[in-house]
Design an enzyme around this catalytic site. Structure first.
Site, PDB file in Angstrom:
ATOM      1  N   THR A  10       0.418 -13.566  15.304  1.00  0.00           N
ATOM      2  CA  THR A  10      -0.034 -14.266  14.112  1.00  0.00           C
ATOM      3  C   THR A  10      -1.435 -13.792  13.736  1.00  0.00           C
ATOM      4  O   THR A  10      -2.060 -13.017  14.463  1.00  0.00           O
ATOM      5  CB  THR A  10      -0.080 -15.783  14.352  1.00  0.00           C
ATOM      6  OG1 THR A  10      -1.001 -16.053  15.420  1.00  0.00           O
ATOM      7  CG2 THR A  10       1.291 -16.325  14.712  1.00  0.00           C
ATOM      8  N   ASP A  12      -5.365 -13.972  13.497  1.00  0.00           N
ATOM      9  CA  ASP A  12      -6.378 -14.477  14.428  1.00  0.00           C
ATOM     10  C   ASP A  12      -5.951 -14.386  15.884  1.00  0.00           C
ATOM     11  O   ASP A  12      -6.414 -15.156  16.725  1.00  0.00           O
ATOM     12  CB  ASP A  12      -6.744 -15.930  14.085  1.00  0.00           C
ATOM     13  CG  ASP A  12      -8.164 -16.286  14.498  1.00  0.00           C
ATOM     14  OD1 ASP A  12      -8.978 -15.358  14.643  1.00  0.00           O
ATOM     15  OD2 ASP A  12      -8.463 -17.483  14.683  1.00  0.00           O
ATOM     16  N   SER A  16      -6.549  -6.534  15.518  1.00  0.00           N
ATOM     17  CA  SER A  16      -7.491  -5.466  15.189  1.00  0.00           C
ATOM     18  C   SER A  16      -8.394  -5.134  16.365  1.00  0.00           C
ATOM     19  O   SER A  16      -8.767  -3.977  16.572  1.00  0.00           O
ATOM     20  CB  SER A  16      -8.326  -5.856  13.967  1.00  0.00           C
ATOM     21  OG  SER A  16      -7.506  -6.001  12.825  1.00  0.00           O
ATOM     22  N   ASP A  86      -3.296  -0.078  11.777  1.00  0.00           N
ATOM     23  CA  ASP A  86      -3.523  -1.512  11.678  1.00  0.00           C
ATOM     24  C   ASP A  86      -2.995  -2.041  10.345  1.00  0.00           C
ATOM     25  O   ASP A  86      -2.776  -1.283   9.406  1.00  0.00           O
ATOM     26  CB  ASP A  86      -5.011  -1.820  11.804  1.00  0.00           C
ATOM     27  CG  ASP A  86      -5.281  -3.275  12.163  1.00  0.00           C
ATOM     28  OD1 ASP A  86      -4.399  -3.899  12.791  1.00  0.00           O
ATOM     29  OD2 ASP A  86      -6.367  -3.780  11.824  1.00  0.00           O
ATOM     30  N   GLU A  87      -2.792  -3.359  10.279  1.00  0.00           N
ATOM     31  CA  GLU A  87      -2.234  -4.019   9.089  1.00  0.00           C
ATOM     32  C   GLU A  87      -0.913  -3.359   8.682  1.00  0.00           C
ATOM     33  O   GLU A  87      -0.609  -3.186   7.499  1.00  0.00           O
ATOM     34  CB  GLU A  87      -3.228  -3.993   7.923  1.00  0.00           C
ATOM     35  CG  GLU A  87      -4.579  -4.590   8.227  1.00  0.00           C
ATOM     36  CD  GLU A  87      -4.557  -6.093   8.496  1.00  0.00           C
ATOM     37  OE1 GLU A  87      -3.475  -6.702   8.335  1.00  0.00           O
ATOM     38  OE2 GLU A  87      -5.601  -6.653   8.860  1.00  0.00           O
ATOM     39  N   ALA A  88      -0.101  -3.023   9.679  1.00  0.00           N
ATOM     40  CA  ALA A  88       1.125  -2.245   9.439  1.00  0.00           C
ATOM     41  C   ALA A  88       2.180  -3.039   8.690  1.00  0.00           C
ATOM     42  O   ALA A  88       3.126  -2.447   8.155  1.00  0.00           O
ATOM     43  CB  ALA A  88       1.685  -1.734  10.765  1.00  0.00           C
ATOM     44  N   GLN A  89       2.035  -4.348   8.629  1.00  0.00           N
ATOM     45  CA  GLN A  89       3.005  -5.133   7.855  1.00  0.00           C
ATOM     46  C   GLN A  89       2.970  -4.766   6.378  1.00  0.00           C
ATOM     47  O   GLN A  89       3.946  -4.969   5.647  1.00  0.00           O
ATOM     48  CB  GLN A  89       2.757  -6.628   8.021  1.00  0.00           C
ATOM     49  CG  GLN A  89       1.509  -7.169   7.328  1.00  0.00           C
ATOM     50  CD  GLN A  89       0.264  -7.048   8.180  1.00  0.00           C
ATOM     51  OE1 GLN A  89       0.292  -6.465   9.266  1.00  0.00           O
ATOM     52  NE2 GLN A  89      -0.837  -7.635   7.718  1.00  0.00           N
TER      53      GLN A  89
END
Length: 215
Positions: A10, A12, A16, A86-89
């Site tokens: 999720t 938080d 990263s 990162d932020e692969a969604q």
């Protein structure tokens, strides 16, 4: 053998931070990698952690072709051993296919980090494709907590402090207390289903004199 690994959790939950640590560990062993991100809270072409760590990264957009990027690097004489994504969604399914092809045909390790579902509890297309293709899907060990203290499993969006379940899938914001125009918060399933954010719980407590944790 190279792997495509999807680290999920999720908001938080330290994704990263782990991405930065992964890059550090591999670089410390003499490996050369590229860092990618999309819509990071620190701005374009940055990968940042809520712990205060921040590095340069390559910004992914709709036109990014990971295969072409790696080919260009190699043609310029630069070795690429791994990718940190990162932020692969937010990546497209086609871009995830490109990452898988790099693993299989070029033997490059790909470490992808991201959340799986949006504020409506629906899978992001990029995350769905990663789940379908990854050699390993690994849940982060750092457990985010709902305001009630239960393990957080869902991401919630608030607009002007009120939780919403409709709207564009991608709206950049941050984990906050809900006081900003657009903010995000992690909740357990019970309180996500009941649209009971921390702010809503505080308002209920103030209005009634007590807080119903089952509400």
């Amino acid at each position: 053998m190279a792997e495509l690994v999807f680290f999920s959790g999720t908001m938080d939950s330290g994704k990263s931070t782990l991405a930065l640590q992964t890059d550090h560990n591999h670089a410390a062993r003499g490996r050369t990698g590229l860092i990618f991100t999309r819509d990071d809270r620190a701005g374009a072409a940055r990968l940042s952690s809520r712990l205060g760590l921040e590095v340069d990264a390559r910004e992914v957009d709709d036109d990014t072709d990971f295969w072409a990027v790696v080919v260009a690097e190699r043609q310029a004489g630069r070795l690429v051993d791994y990718l940190v994504c990162d932020e692969a969604q937010f990546y497209s399914p086609e871009q995830v296919d490109q990452l898988a092809r790099l693993v299989d045909e070029v033997e490059i390790d790909v470490f992808a980090f991201g959340i799986t579902t949006d504020f409506r509890t629906r899978l992001f297309p990029g995350a769905a494709r990663l789940i379908e293709l990854a050699d390993r899907v690994q849940a982060l060990q750092v457990q985010s907590l709902c305001w009630c203290g239960a393990p957080a499993t869902h991401n919630a969006r608030t607009v002007d402090g009120v939780m919403v379940v409709e709207g564009d899938q991608v709206v950049v914001g941050d984990v906050a207390d809900g006081s900003g125009h657009v903010a995000y918060e992690v909740l357990c399933r019970r309180h996500h289903m009941r649209r009971m954010t921390a702010g809503a719980a505080r308002r209920r407590s103030t209005g009634t004199g007590f807080l119903d944790l089952d509400g």
